[in-house]
Design a protein around this motif. Structure first.
Motif, PDB file in Angstrom:
ATOM      1  N   VAL A 221       0.833  -1.203   0.000  1.00  0.00           N
ATOM      2  CA  VAL A 221       0.000   0.000   0.000  1.00  0.00           C
ATOM      3  C   VAL A 221       0.869   1.255   0.000  1.00  0.00           C
ATOM      4  N   GLN A 222       1.971   1.217   0.744  1.00  0.00           N
ATOM      5  CA  GLN A 222       2.864   2.374   0.781  1.00  0.00           C
ATOM      6  C   GLN A 222       3.471   2.643  -0.593  1.00  0.00           C
ATOM      7  N   GLN A 224       2.104   1.833  -3.474  1.00  0.00           N
ATOM      8  CA  GLN A 224       1.036   2.356  -4.320  1.00  0.00           C
ATOM      9  C   GLN A 224       0.753   3.819  -4.015  1.00  0.00           C
ATOM     10  N   LEU A 225       0.792   4.184  -2.741  1.00  0.00           N
ATOM     11  CA  LEU A 225       0.568   5.580  -2.377  1.00  0.00           C
ATOM     12  C   LEU A 225       1.687   6.480  -2.900  1.00  0.00           C
ATOM     13  N   ALA A 228       0.951   6.975  -6.536  1.00  0.00           N
ATOM     14  CA  ALA A 228      -0.189   7.888  -6.696  1.00  0.00           C
ATOM     15  C   ALA A 228       0.194   9.322  -6.362  1.00  0.00           C
ATOM     16  N   GLU A 229       1.014   9.507  -5.325  1.00  0.00           N
ATOM     17  CA  GLU A 229       1.454  10.852  -4.969  1.00  0.00           C
ATOM     18  C   GLU A 229       2.294  11.481  -6.070  1.00  0.00           C
TER      19      GLU A 229
END
Length: 420
Positions: A221-222, A224-225, A228-229
């Protein structure tokens, strides 16, 4: 005795009599291809399954010295019911690993309990009259198997309560066999404590597996974030650059069209202004893309530290103060080296630590990236390292990469002042 000739002495041992070791590298590759969470999951499952499979064997060996009858139906019933108990416990364990939030499978649990009760009764019948030391341990083994299967999904406190019930059951069996009350209490307490430690140890391994899997999901998840950021940052920069200019172009286009429609002067000036704004927008977009693709060495070193730590790799970076003082072409060349090295560590190794060292001495800047994820002695370069070597060669630099003992070292050297 037939003498051995030279041909027999040099013949390999894989001629069929002693088997072949060819499967060992395959097993090693199969194991090394799995991630750490997958290895822990495999180890935990195999521990459960192998322990449950040995329950019928342990029951037979524990009861056989106390058999006091020549009849064979009691041992057969004992074996059959213990096999049914083990099969039901395996089903409970398998479904528990498949979904640990759904709770135990009730039909399988009921079958395990009924078959376990039959196993205890068969053990009592098979041991005959008089005290039988093995009968209480049969009750303990059967209860331990059921609690072991439940430990995949059931919390620790109910398991400890089940171990206490097991101790009471073992004490009752001892008393039913004619043992003294003090002996029944000691045996029941011993079996209850032993089963409690046994089950909680397995429950702890399941807890560790859950923690490892949760950490793996958090890292995914990190990552992916972070992606995305970065996309949002690029979209925000592009919007800030193009929004105002495109709005100006739209307004001036409408104004020029209205002037032409009404036959008034000024349309040519507006069209020239539109061309100027469009050229300015094109230049600003190129600047945004160039800044997005530009390799800044201090930024790449900081990004490498962040990405590797997010992936669970211990990392040390030295020489960041030297990176700031390097010329921009040298920073660009070594920035590509950092990107490729970090990519290789994440994709092609199972490293637990990585070190990045930068030195600028004697008119040259040297960057060394080492990690402990080397596999064998394979030195074939892929497209990434080949392209990186060509990029450095154009800058007058050189690249070396390969295993160094139990480490994999990538080293790049670029002359300071040579354009990249």
């Amino acid at each position: 005795m037939v003498p051995l000739g030279p041909a027999a002495l040099t013949r390999p041992a894989s001629d069929g009599r002693y088997g072949s070791m060819g499967a060992v590298p395959t097993v090693a590759r199969w194991w090394s291809s799995r991630t750490d969470p997958q290895r822990i999951d495999l180890y935990t499952r195999s521990s459960y399954y192998s322990t449950l499979v040995f329950v019928p064997v342990l029951l037979l060996f524990s009861v056989s010295p106390d058999w006091a009858t020549s009849s064979t139906w009691q041992p057969l019933v004992l074996l059959g019911s213990s096999v049914v108990t083990t099969a039901a416990c395996l089903v409970l364990t398998r479904r528990g690993f498949r979904d640990r939030t759904a709770g135990p499978d009730r039909p399988a649990l009921l079958v395990a309990l009924v078959a376990g009760l039959v196993t205890v009764l068969a053990a009592l019948a098979a041991t005959g009259a008089g005290p039988a030391p093995a009968a209480p341990w049969v009750a303990g083994l059967v209860s331990a198997a059921v609690l072991l299967a439940l430990s995949v999904t059931v919390p620790t406190r109910p398991l400890v309560a089940g171990a206490a019930v097991t101790g009471v059951l073992a004490g009752a069996v001892t008393a039913a066999e004619g043992g003294p009350p003090a002996t029944a209490v000691v045996v029941g307490a011993s079996i209850g404590v032993a089963v409690g430690f046994f089950v909680t140890a397995f429950r702890f391994s399941v807890w560790i597996l859950d923690v490892v899997l949760e950490m793996e999901r958090s890292r995914a998840v990190q990552a992916q974030l972070a992606v995305a950021e970065e996309r949002l940052r690029f979209a925000r920069d592009l919007h800030d650059v193009m929004g105002r200019n495109l709005s100006a172009i739209a307004v001036k286009s409408q104004l020029a069209a209205e002037l032409v429609r009404r036959g008034r002067d000024g349309a040519a000036e507006e069209l020239a202004d539109i061309s100027r704004v469009a050229e300015e927008s094109l230049r600003e977009v190129r600047d945004v893309v160039r800044g997005y693709r530009r390799t800044d060495l201090p930024g790449e070193l900081a990004g490498a530290r962040s990405v590797l730590r997010a992936a669970g790799v211990g990392v040390t970076v030295t020489g960041e103060e030297d990176a700031v003082a390097l010329p921009e072409p040298v920073q660009a060349a070594l920035g590509w080296v950092v990107r490729e090295a970090v990519t290789n560590v994440l994709r092609h190794s199972r490293a637990s630590w990585c070190s990045v060292e930068l030195h600028a001495v004697g008119g040259e800047a040297e960057l060394r990236v080492a990690n402990d994820g080397a596999r064998g002695t394979e030195t074939t370069w892929g497209n990434g390292l080949t392209g990186l070597a060509e990029r450095l060669a154009a800058a007058g630099g050189r690249l070396s990469a390969g295993p160094d003992g139990d480490r994999f070292v990538l080293a790049a050297t670029v002359p300071v002042g040579v354009p990249a």
